[in-house]
Design an enzyme around this catalytic site. Sequence first.
Site, PDB file in Angstrom:
ATOM      1  N   LYS A  68     112.047  -5.249  12.730  1.00 26.30           N
ATOM      2  CA  LYS A  68     111.029  -4.206  12.873  1.00 26.30           C
ATOM      3  C   LYS A  68     111.123  -3.096  11.817  1.00 26.30           C
ATOM      4  O   LYS A  68     110.110  -2.564  11.390  1.00 26.30           O
ATOM      5  CB  LYS A  68     111.121  -3.570  14.261  1.00 26.30           C
ATOM      6  CG  LYS A  68     110.620  -4.469  15.391  1.00 26.30           C
ATOM      7  CD  LYS A  68     110.743  -3.695  16.693  1.00 26.30           C
ATOM      8  CE  LYS A  68     110.251  -4.475  17.880  1.00 26.30           C
ATOM      9  NZ  LYS A  68     110.146  -3.639  19.075  1.00 26.30           N
ATOM     10  N   ASP A 104     104.417  -0.169  20.903  1.00 25.17           N
ATOM     11  CA  ASP A 104     105.352   0.053  22.018  1.00 25.17           C
ATOM     12  C   ASP A 104     105.025   1.335  22.783  1.00 25.17           C
ATOM     13  O   ASP A 104     105.092   1.364  24.025  1.00 25.17           O
ATOM     14  CB  ASP A 104     106.802   0.139  21.503  1.00 25.17           C
ATOM     15  CG  ASP A 104     107.344  -1.231  21.134  1.00 25.17           C
ATOM     16  OD1 ASP A 104     106.845  -2.242  21.673  1.00 25.17           O
ATOM     17  OD2 ASP A 104     108.266  -1.298  20.298  1.00 25.17           O
TER      18      ASP A 104
END
Length: 279
Positions: A68, A104
């Site tokens: 990520k 997220d």
Amino acid sequence: MAENPRAFVCGHPIAHSLSPEIHGYWLRQHGLAGTYEAVDVTPENFTSFLRGFHESGLSGGNITIPHKVMAFLTCDELDTAARQIGAVNTVWFENGKLLGSNTDAYGFLAHLGEQVPDWKSSAPAIVLGAGGAARAIVFALKQLGVPKIHIVNRTGSRAIDLAAEFGEPAEGHGWAEIQELFENCGLLVNTTSLGMKGQPPLDVPVGRLPKDAVVYDIVYMPLETKLLEASSDHGLRTVDGLGMLLHQAVPGFQKWFGKRPEVDDDIRDHVLGILKGRS
Ligand code: ATR
């Protein structure tokens, strides 16, 4: 949009990712043409994969552990969430540019709003942990205008550094301050790895939280962690981590396959069944 869009999740290892199950379920539910595949790419090969996936016919995808941050560093353009969180979990190409987003924080807030729409956002929130997961939660709570965000971490200096990076209203603390902070708290969020399968439980004095506080554990394996169990025993409202996982998948699915999926009991039961099979 391609006639048969091909999307992916890329990580290393990738076998246990639930994303193919989530996207596969929605593709079948909506009778859409398209595929969603798991791609295992090592860190050495990740940048070239990211730069080249479009040429191999893939429309876009999700990025997971451990890539990520590298995706954040590689994308040509980032949305505000990805830029401030410092990590990318959703990528696609637009006009020849590699774009990156982080969903997220969106997933966290969507699930919270759905489960406890009346949670007390005017009170201080406490985020336990100061790693990558904490960054998304602090970003989300700051966006929402929560008046104080206490970041509490075993290594206090990491919490203080993270709070300094986000600025007001974030404040960093060491673990020893928990007792006092718990007395004035509307929302407690666990972002540490404690409570996850194979890890020790997170043992904090939830009995000191106000009766109207909400306890949110982003861990979903197991679904009911010891933290949530103890909180329920004290009469507190609790939110588990599965909804966040499902909601964070929504924006990518819509982008690649052109349909906004619902996070309903059907998809939750489907993923719960898979989790049960694995435990
Ligand atoms: P992630 O990116 O998933 O958030 P991470 O960066 O490794 O992962 O962060 C894990 C978090 O869990 C950290 O806040 C870590 O605390 P430290 O910064 O002090 O390491 C926390 N954590 C892990 N094990 C812990 C333990 N036994 N007690 C308290 N906190 C713990």
